[in-house]
Design an enzyme around this catalytic site. Sequence first.
Site: not given
Length: 171
Positions: A69-71
């Site tokens: 999720c990052h990124f």
Amino acid sequence: MNKANSFNKEELIACGHGNLFGPNSPRLPVDNMLMIDRIITINDNGGEFGKGEIVAELDINPDLWFFGCHFISDPVMPGCLGLDAMWQLVGFYLGWEGAEGKGRALGVGEVKFTGQVLPGAKKVTYKLNIKRTIHRKLVMGIADAILEVDGRQIYSATDLKVGVFSDTSTF
């Protein structure tokens, strides 16, 4: 109290549940927010300032939750997680010394990021040098720290401060 000089993942999780140093000791986070897999060494007389040191590790693999999720299409470990791990370790140190209460990060003097932790990395190493601990009405630890990825220093932080409080309701 457990004055061992190293701790495995199961013991760190036990700390998060109040089962390592006692139910009133500062706790580590658990599950995804525990950014430490083991403490290689902890002592109260070593380090740069002769007041204690901690060396801890986190194993890196591409399946760690934050890479998804990052990124998207540019996975990197958030720098704030490495910084939080340093605060986690200062709080752990205070519990190891016998402090009772709830640990809270209080601040940091300066933080520098000069690299990144990517999914292909193997290991993060945290090295903390304790500068001072206070065990009075105020319980606080102050440390300088670095984070290495696969042996290369990429973060540094000075004057990491963690306090331990008997009551956090007005904090």
